[in-house]
Design an enzyme around this catalytic site. Structure first.
Site, short mmCIF file in Angstrom:
data_model
loop_
_atom_site.label_atom_id
_atom_site.label_comp_id
_atom_site.label_asym_id
_atom_site.label_seq_id
_atom_site.Cartn_x
_atom_site.Cartn_y
_atom_site.Cartn_z
N HIS A 14 -1.68 5.07 0.40
CA HIS A 14 -0.86 4.58 -0.77
C HIS A 14 -1.27 4.44 -2.03
O HIS A 14 -1.88 3.95 -2.73
CB HIS A 14 0.20 3.31 -0.55
CG HIS A 14 0.84 3.10 -0.73
ND1 HIS A 14 2.30 3.46 -1.12
CD2 HIS A 14 1.75 2.20 -1.85
CE1 HIS A 14 3.80 3.66 -1.75
NE2 HIS A 14 2.99 2.91 -2.69
N ASP A 68 -0.46 3.46 -5.75
CA ASP A 68 0.73 2.75 -6.59
C ASP A 68 0.15 3.61 -8.39
O ASP A 68 -1.30 1.97 -9.23
CB ASP A 68 -0.62 1.56 -6.16
CG ASP A 68 0.73 1.66 -4.79
OD1 ASP A 68 1.85 1.65 -4.98
OD2 ASP A 68 0.20 0.08 -4.16
N MET A 112 0.78 2.90 -12.02
CA MET A 112 1.58 2.27 -13.29
C MET A 112 1.63 2.53 -14.36
O MET A 112 0.13 2.62 -14.55
CB MET A 112 1.01 0.66 -12.83
CG MET A 112 1.28 0.04 -11.27
SD MET A 112 0.84 -2.04 -10.67
CE MET A 112 0.82 -2.17 -9.76
N HIS A 115 3.17 6.74 -5.16
CA HIS A 115 4.86 6.25 -5.51
C HIS A 115 4.19 5.59 -7.09
O HIS A 115 3.49 5.48 -8.19
CB HIS A 115 3.82 4.79 -5.50
CG HIS A 115 5.13 3.21 -5.22
ND1 HIS A 115 4.90 2.16 -5.13
CD2 HIS A 115 6.30 3.44 -6.30
CE1 HIS A 115 6.14 1.13 -5.66
NE2 HIS A 115 6.80 2.30 -5.96
N MET A 168 5.84 4.61 -10.60
CA MET A 168 6.17 3.34 -11.43
C MET A 168 5.95 3.53 -12.53
O MET A 168 5.33 2.33 -13.45
CB MET A 168 5.68 2.07 -10.83
CG MET A 168 5.73 1.39 -8.97
SD MET A 168 5.50 0.35 -8.40
CE MET A 168 3.49 0.81 -8.14
N MET A 176 10.90 -1.30 -1.86
CA MET A 176 10.30 -2.67 -2.51
C MET A 176 10.72 -3.42 -2.21
O MET A 176 12.00 -4.29 -2.02
CB MET A 176 9.80 -2.82 -4.17
CG MET A 176 10.05 -2.00 -4.62
SD MET A 176 8.02 -1.28 -4.42
CE MET A 176 7.21 -2.55 -4.67
N GLY A 179 4.68 -4.42 -9.83
CA GLY A 179 3.93 -3.88 -10.72
C GLY A 179 2.42 -4.86 -10.83
O GLY A 179 1.05 -4.59 -10.61
N GLY A 186 -0.20 -6.72 -7.39
CA GLY A 186 -0.44 -7.01 -5.90
C GLY A 186 -0.39 -8.02 -6.10
O GLY A 186 -0.49 -9.43 -6.07
N GLY A 187 -0.34 -8.77 -3.74
CA GLY A 187 -0.56 -9.61 -3.64
C GLY A 187 0.63 -11.63 -3.56
O GLY A 187 0.40 -11.93 -3.69
N ASP A 242 7.58 -1.50 0.98
CA ASP A 242 6.21 -2.26 0.64
C ASP A 242 6.06 -2.88 -0.23
O ASP A 242 6.86 -3.67 -0.99
CB ASP A 242 5.83 -0.92 -1.01
CG ASP A 242 4.62 -1.47 -1.64
OD1 ASP A 242 3.67 -1.96 -1.63
OD2 ASP A 242 4.62 -0.51 -2.55
N GLY A 243 5.17 -4.79 -0.12
CA GLY A 243 5.04 -5.09 -0.96
C GLY A 243 4.84 -6.44 0.21
O GLY A 243 6.86 -7.38 0.70
N GLY A 254 -2.03 -3.62 1.23
CA GLY A 254 -2.22 -3.84 0.36
C GLY A 254 -3.76 -5.15 0.43
O GLY A 254 -4.53 -4.84 0.95
N SER A 255 -3.05 -6.29 0.32
CA SER A 255 -4.28 -7.56 0.13
C SER A 255 -4.31 -7.36 1.36
O SER A 255 -5.55 -8.07 1.85
CB SER A 255 -3.13 -8.74 -0.19
OG SER A 255 -3.06 -8.29 -1.99
#
Length: 215
Positions: free
Chosen positions: A30, A32, A34, A63, A65, A134, A139, A141-142, A172-173, A194-195
């Site tokens: 994935h 991201d 931004m 993705h 953003m 989402m 905007g 991660g974590g 995602d998230g 992610g994290s």
């Protein structure tokens, strides 16, 4: 399926981290993107993607953003992206942008922020390959998973079944070992992590354990 998010990888050891998840069985990566305008952060762009593309066979799930995504579609295509998802909130001419993505030979999807209703994609659902829900505000991660998005996934699944379309659901998230199975059971096909993968001490173990959790 788990799609690890590159944003949480060690950018001083990208090749190492990508090799670890690919060897562990990952199929998707994935990406991201931004721009610091649509979301309050800046990540990376097509130049970095083009550098890592020759070194992995992973499917590149991109993705965007960013504002005005239609201006950059060809750049991401040339970088080696396989799928582009764009935010409903940034595309007043969403049907046109989806068509442009497909004309470039990529899969196309749309993204909904937590507060954006499913009704915004009702009339384009038959033209896309994937919907990304989402489960945090985009905007950073974590962040902590927004639990109400489980119901949103369930409602989207019903919409897909009722319209009899072949559309994947991605979330995602805030995906963790504590909620991954719940999200999958709600109807999600792909969970972005992610994290909970790249930020762990043993990346390979974290990916495998998360993947087994949703089997």
């Amino acid at each position: 399926m788990i799609a690890p998010s590159l944003l949480s990888a060690d950018f001083s050891n990208l090749q190492r981290d990508i090799d670890i998840i690919e060897d562990a069985g990952a199929k998707w990566l994935h990406l991201d993107i931004m721009d610091g305008h649509f979301v309050p952060n800046i990540s990376y762009g097509p130049v970095l993607i083009s550098k890592i593309r020759p070194h992995t066979k992973l499917f590149f799930d991109c993705h965007l953003m960013i504002e005005n995504p239609e201006l950059y579609l060809e750049d991401f295509k040339n970088a080696g992206v396989d799928l582009i998802t764009v935010h409903v909130e940034t595309c007043p001419h969403l049907d046109r942008v989806v068509s442009q993505i497909k004309e470039l030979g990529m899969m196309a999807g749309v993204v909904l922020n937590p507060s954006t209703p499913l009704s915004s994609i009702e009339w384009i659902l038959d033209k896309i390959n994937i919907v990304l829900i989402m489960s945090v505000n985009p905007g950073f991660g974590g962040q902590k998973f927004i639990h109400s998005m489980v119901h949103k996934v369930m409602e989207l699944k019903k919409m897909i079944i009722n319209k009899n379309v072949d559309v994947l659901i991605e979330v995602d998230g805030g995906v963790t070992m504590d909620n991954a199975k719940m999200i999958k059971d709600a109807g999600a096909d792909i969970l972005v992590a992610g994290s909970s993968v790249f930020s762990q001490k043993d990346i390979r173990k974290a990916f495998i354990e998360l993947s087994l959790e949703i089997k």
